[in-house]
Design a protein around this motif. Structure first.
Motif, mmCIF file in Angstrom:
data_model
loop_
_atom_site.group_PDB
_atom_site.id
_atom_site.type_symbol
_atom_site.label_atom_id
_atom_site.label_comp_id
_atom_site.label_asym_id
_atom_site.label_seq_id
_atom_site.Cartn_x
_atom_site.Cartn_y
_atom_site.Cartn_z
ATOM 1 N N THR A 75 0.841 -1.195 0.000
ATOM 2 C CA THR A 75 0.000 0.000 0.000
ATOM 3 C C THR A 75 0.876 1.245 0.000
ATOM 4 O OG1 THR A 75 -1.661 -1.209 1.275
ATOM 5 C CG2 THR A 75 -1.842 1.187 1.257
ATOM 6 N N LYS A 76 0.508 2.233 -0.804
ATOM 7 C CA LYS A 76 1.244 3.495 -0.857
ATOM 8 C C LYS A 76 0.613 4.485 0.120
ATOM 9 C CE LYS A 76 0.882 3.984 -5.313
ATOM 10 N NZ LYS A 76 0.985 4.486 -6.675
ATOM 11 N N TYR A 77 1.408 4.954 1.064
ATOM 12 C CA TYR A 77 0.923 5.862 2.096
ATOM 13 C C TYR A 77 1.590 7.224 2.025
ATOM 14 C CZ TYR A 77 -0.967 1.782 4.570
ATOM 15 O OH TYR A 77 -1.665 0.664 4.915
ATOM 16 N N PHE A 78 0.841 8.246 2.431
ATOM 17 C CA PHE A 78 1.428 9.521 2.809
ATOM 18 C C PHE A 78 1.841 9.364 4.268
ATOM 19 C CE2 PHE A 78 -1.041 12.797 0.010
ATOM 20 C CZ PHE A 78 -0.520 12.221 -1.127
ATOM 21 N N LEU A 79 2.995 9.881 4.631
ATOM 22 C CA LEU A 79 3.443 9.918 6.022
ATOM 23 C C LEU A 79 3.462 11.382 6.442
ATOM 24 C CD1 LEU A 79 4.656 8.528 8.544
ATOM 25 C CD2 LEU A 79 6.903 8.876 7.498
ATOM 26 N N ILE A 80 2.678 11.716 7.458
ATOM 27 C CA ILE A 80 2.527 13.116 7.866
ATOM 28 C C ILE A 80 2.735 13.242 9.368
ATOM 29 C CG2 ILE A 80 0.949 15.094 7.956
ATOM 30 C CD1 ILE A 80 -0.554 13.849 5.590
ATOM 31 N N THR A 81 3.509 14.262 9.751
ATOM 32 C CA THR A 81 3.596 14.631 11.157
ATOM 33 C C THR A 81 3.138 16.078 11.297
ATOM 34 O OG1 THR A 81 5.890 15.423 11.063
ATOM 35 C CG2 THR A 81 5.552 13.087 11.611
ATOM 36 N N LYS A 82 2.745 16.421 12.504
ATOM 37 C CA LYS A 82 2.267 17.775 12.794
ATOM 38 C C LYS A 82 3.424 18.751 12.965
ATOM 39 C CE LYS A 82 -1.124 19.960 15.873
ATOM 40 N NZ LYS A 82 -2.078 20.320 14.832
ATOM 41 N N ASN A 83 4.599 18.235 13.336
ATOM 42 C CA ASN A 83 5.727 19.134 13.596
ATOM 43 C C ASN A 83 7.046 18.507 13.138
ATOM 44 O OD1 ASN A 83 6.988 17.632 15.889
ATOM 45 N ND2 ASN A 83 4.965 17.981 16.764
ATOM 46 N N PRO A 84 8.043 19.353 12.911
ATOM 47 C CA PRO A 84 9.343 18.855 12.446
ATOM 48 C C PRO A 84 10.048 17.934 13.443
ATOM 49 C CG PRO A 84 9.160 21.219 12.085
ATOM 50 C CD PRO A 84 7.985 20.823 12.922
ATOM 51 N N GLN A 85 9.839 18.167 14.731
ATOM 52 C CA GLN A 85 10.510 17.337 15.736
ATOM 53 C C GLN A 85 10.076 15.880 15.622
ATOM 54 O OE1 GLN A 85 9.011 20.320 16.103
ATOM 55 N NE2 GLN A 85 9.615 21.333 17.998
ATOM 56 N N ASP A 86 8.784 15.634 15.399
ATOM 57 C CA ASP A 86 8.315 14.255 15.243
ATOM 58 C C ASP A 86 8.871 13.630 13.964
ATOM 59 O OD1 ASP A 86 6.948 14.395 17.631
ATOM 60 O OD2 ASP A 86 4.950 14.505 16.726
ATOM 61 N N MET A 87 8.943 14.408 12.875
ATOM 62 C CA MET A 87 9.498 13.860 11.635
ATOM 63 C C MET A 87 10.975 13.541 11.822
ATOM 64 S SD MET A 87 8.640 12.770 8.675
ATOM 65 C CE MET A 87 7.091 13.555 8.215
#
Length: 164
Positions: A75-87
């Protein structure tokens, strides 16, 4: 390919993510990583309702447990975080390496005290800048774009404003 698009967006999941970015980077689902949202059933359901795609809202700890399954998924997913620290925690600290993704797209960052304004609705703190620097040093290009046609530049253009 399991991850088709990596984004930092303080709104996480909204219509522009699936409609505009989905045309440029097709996906079957969305994985949003945010401890607060994942721990709040109302918030989690609201994010899931914002997209017609299969959507997961996970804590960082849960993502760390399932990251290999995500990488090996068809499955192709978008990976999203709310802030740069989590990424940064995902890409640098956990050493999560989506094979086909070399760019992290940074969307909105609200104007706040001590935030450095890079463009319209794109303001970031020193701590967030430190995360961008670590992500870039890990081999990713960090690009600031609210929408595919609204790109204001990459980290190299702005890093001196954060002391790099």
């Amino acid at each position: 390919m399991s991850i088709s698009f990596v984004r930092i967006d303080d709104r996480m999941i909204h219509g522009l993510i699936t409609v505009r970015w989905g045309k440029e980077y097709p996906c079957d689902g969305i994985i949003a990583i945010n401890d607060k949202a994942a721990s709040n059933p109302i918030l989690s359901e609201a994010y899931k309702a914002a997209s017609d795609k299969k959507t997961f809202v996970w804590t960082l700890a849960h993502f760390e447990q399932v990251k290999d399954r995500v990488l090996n998924s068809s499955t192709k997913y978008f990976l999203i975080t709310k802030n740069p620290q989590d990424m940064k925690k995902i890409l640098v600290d956990m050493q999560f390496k989506p094979s086909d993704v070399k760019t992290v797209i940074v969307g909105p960052g609200n104007d706040r005290d001590n935030a450095i304004k890079l463009g319209d609705n794109q303001s970031f703190t020193q701590e967030e800048g430190d995360s961008f620097e670590a992500i870039e040093k890990a081999g990713y290009q960090v690009e600031f774009a609210l929408l595919p046609d609204q790109r204001i530049g990459n980290w190299s253009k702005f890093k001196s404003r954060f002391g790099y």
